[in-house]
Design an enzyme around this catalytic site. Structure first.
Site, PDB file in Angstrom:
ATOM      1  N   LYS A  38      -1.079   2.068  -2.505  1.00 17.72           N
ATOM      2  CA  LYS A  38      -0.209   1.011  -1.820  1.00 17.72           C
ATOM      3  C   LYS A  38      -0.762   0.891  -0.378  1.00 17.72           C
ATOM      4  CE  LYS A  38       3.556  -1.427  -2.825  1.00 17.72           C
ATOM      5  NZ  LYS A  38       3.769  -2.042  -4.148  1.00 17.72           N
TER       6      LYS A  38
HETATM    7  N1  GLU Z   1       3.035  -5.401  -5.278  1.00 20.88           N
HETATM    8  C1  GLU Z   1       3.144  -5.374  -6.766  1.00 20.88           C
HETATM    9  C2  GLU Z   1       3.980  -4.343  -7.280  1.00 20.88           C
HETATM   10  O1  GLU Z   1       4.554  -3.432  -6.576  1.00 20.88           O
HETATM   11  C3  GLU Z   1       1.748  -5.849  -7.670  1.00 20.88           C
HETATM   12  C4  GLU Z   1       0.699  -4.909  -7.522  1.00 20.88           C
HETATM   13  C5  GLU Z   1      -0.325  -5.236  -8.031  1.00 20.88           C
HETATM   14  O2  GLU Z   1      -0.437  -6.349  -8.651  1.00 20.88           O
HETATM   15  O3  GLU Z   1      -1.468  -4.577  -7.850  1.00 20.88           O
HETATM   16  O4  GLU Z   1       3.896  -4.046  -8.593  1.00 20.88           O
END
Ligand code: GLU
Length: 423
Positions: free
Chosen positions: A114
């Protein structure tokens, strides 16, 4: 088994500690090997950078930013980038670990990561956001890559930012590399169905859970907290399947209509009203807390830690489907369980987004485009199968769906470790 204790949970619940306490319970049920527990309890890599940006008025501001790679044993790490004034390292660490578990629950070959930039995009011009996004991408050029770490949208980011990230990474590489980022606009290799994918997964999870609870979705009542990408698509798709969304909310407040809100109208209103529901006339503004409403289904689709010790005993919904990451604190889990409320946990309920991100990455690597139908069919199948698998695991271990989802995930990641080995 001698686990090294995570720090105790204090009053204000820290998302990383919330994640760790569930991880620990699941690891105990699974009898996870102590070495693997110790590997998985900390992120593989944490990068903190300070990015100076020239603002439109000529001043220079420094933004603190992060990228945390929790784990990449199942494949390249995957996870969004959040632009928000409250972003901090502990939050990003928790969100990165949740991505590891999320990808493992739905069995896609990615690890978890993240990113975040501590900034308020609502108060910045498009040019300032673009410079910040490009500088962040360049600073993390050695971390990102289609085979190493693949960012995506999260809170405060969307197709526009993903296009800039993809472009900046490509410029630095001297060639177009569209598989480095997912959630891009369609013309740049974005997948059909990606924008609605998280909300769609929330809808599929809700229907799967209602079936187990023997509640007929037709006319069942739903409250959705948060009317961003996840909440609005989930609400729309749930209405399409016959449920009645009686309440929605965003930062401007909560809106209620007993006969059900016209979600298409609410989305149109929001799009024409600088992204908010302020003064929306398709429902009544209400003073009550949307989270404690007497509805069949509650979908928290906004922030972390909204269901906590402060309000858990007041929740009346029969089913909670977590569209957001980490909306329920670990301490609230027991209170919710005692009340007999079923929770479809975040790492399962909102995994539709990363599932379609995976499809986007696959399409980019193939140099091919799938139809929306194909994307939806495949992601629905993954969401349904994953739900069934978690449900069966909950019966097998006699645990709630959250712990069952962690068990499924940790089992997969742990096995991958055992096979791969280490130094
Ligand atoms: N931000 C989204 C999540 O928390 C998508 C992450 C992604 O598609 O890599 O799942």
């Amino acid at each position: 088994m001698k686990y090294i204790e995570p720090a105790p949970i204090k009053d204000k619940e820290n998302p990383f500690e919330s994640m760790m306490s569930r991880f620990k319970i699941a690891a105990q049920h699974l009898g996870l090997n102590e070495e693997i527990y110790n590997v998985l309890k900390s992120p593989d890599k944490q990068v903190i950078i300070n990015i100076p940006i020239t603002m439109d008025d000529g001043s220079i501001r420094v933004f603190e930013a992060y990228r945390v790679i929790h784990n990449n044993v199942l494949g390249p790490s995957k996870g969004g980038v959040r632009f928000d004034p409250h972003v901090n390292l502990d939050e990003v660490k928790a969100l990165a670990a949740w991505m590891t578990w999320k990808c493992a629950v739905v069995d896609i070959p990615f690890g978890g990561a993240k990113g975040g930039i501590c900034c308020n995009p609502r108060e910045m011009s498009s040019g300032e956001i673009e410079r910040l996004t490009r500088a962040y991408t360049t600073s993390l050029y050695d971390v990102f890559g289609p085979d190493t770490d693949i960012p995506a949208p999260d809170m405060g980011t969307g197709q526009r930012e993903m296009a800039w990230m993809m472009d900046q990474y490509s410029r630095n590489s001297g060639m177009t590399v569209n598989g480095v980022v997912t959630g891009k606009p369609g013309v740049l290799g974005g997948s059909a169905g990606r924008v609605a994918a998280t909300g769609r997964g929330v809808m599929v999870s809700t229907l799967s859970a209602l079936e187990k609870l023997k509640i007929n979705p037709y006319n069942s009542t739903v409250a959705v907290q948060g009317f961003g990408n996840v909440g609005s698509h989930a609400a729309q798709l749930l209405v399409d399947r016959g449920t009645k969304v009686v309440a929605i909310s965003d930062i401007t407040g909560a809106y209620y209509r007993e006969e059900g809100i016209d979600i298409t109208k609410a989305i149109e209103y929001r799009n024409e009203n600088r992204g908010t529901l302020e003064n929306f006339d398709g429902a009544d503004k209400m003073d009550d807390d949307i989270l404690t409403m007497d509805v069949d289904v509650l979908v928290p689709a906004a922030l972390e830690d909204v269901i906590s010790m402060r309000n858990a005993d007041k929740i009346k919904a029969k089913l909670i489907v977590e569209g957001a990451n980490g909306p329920t604190s670990a301490k609230a889990d027991d209170i919710i369980a005692e009340k007999g409320i079923v929770v479809v946990p975040d790492i399962l309920a909102n995994a539709g987004g990363v599932t379609v991100s995976y499809f986007e990455w696959v399409q980019n690597r193939l140099g091919y485009k799938w139809t929306k139908d194909r994307v939806n069919r495949r992601s629905d199948r993954i969401m349904r199968t994953s739900f069934e698998n978690v449900y069966k695991t909950s019966l097998k271990y006699d645990v709630n769906l959250r712990i069952a989802a962690y068990i499924v995930a940790i089992d997969r990641v742990g096995k991958a470790y055992s096979y791969r080995g280490g130094f």
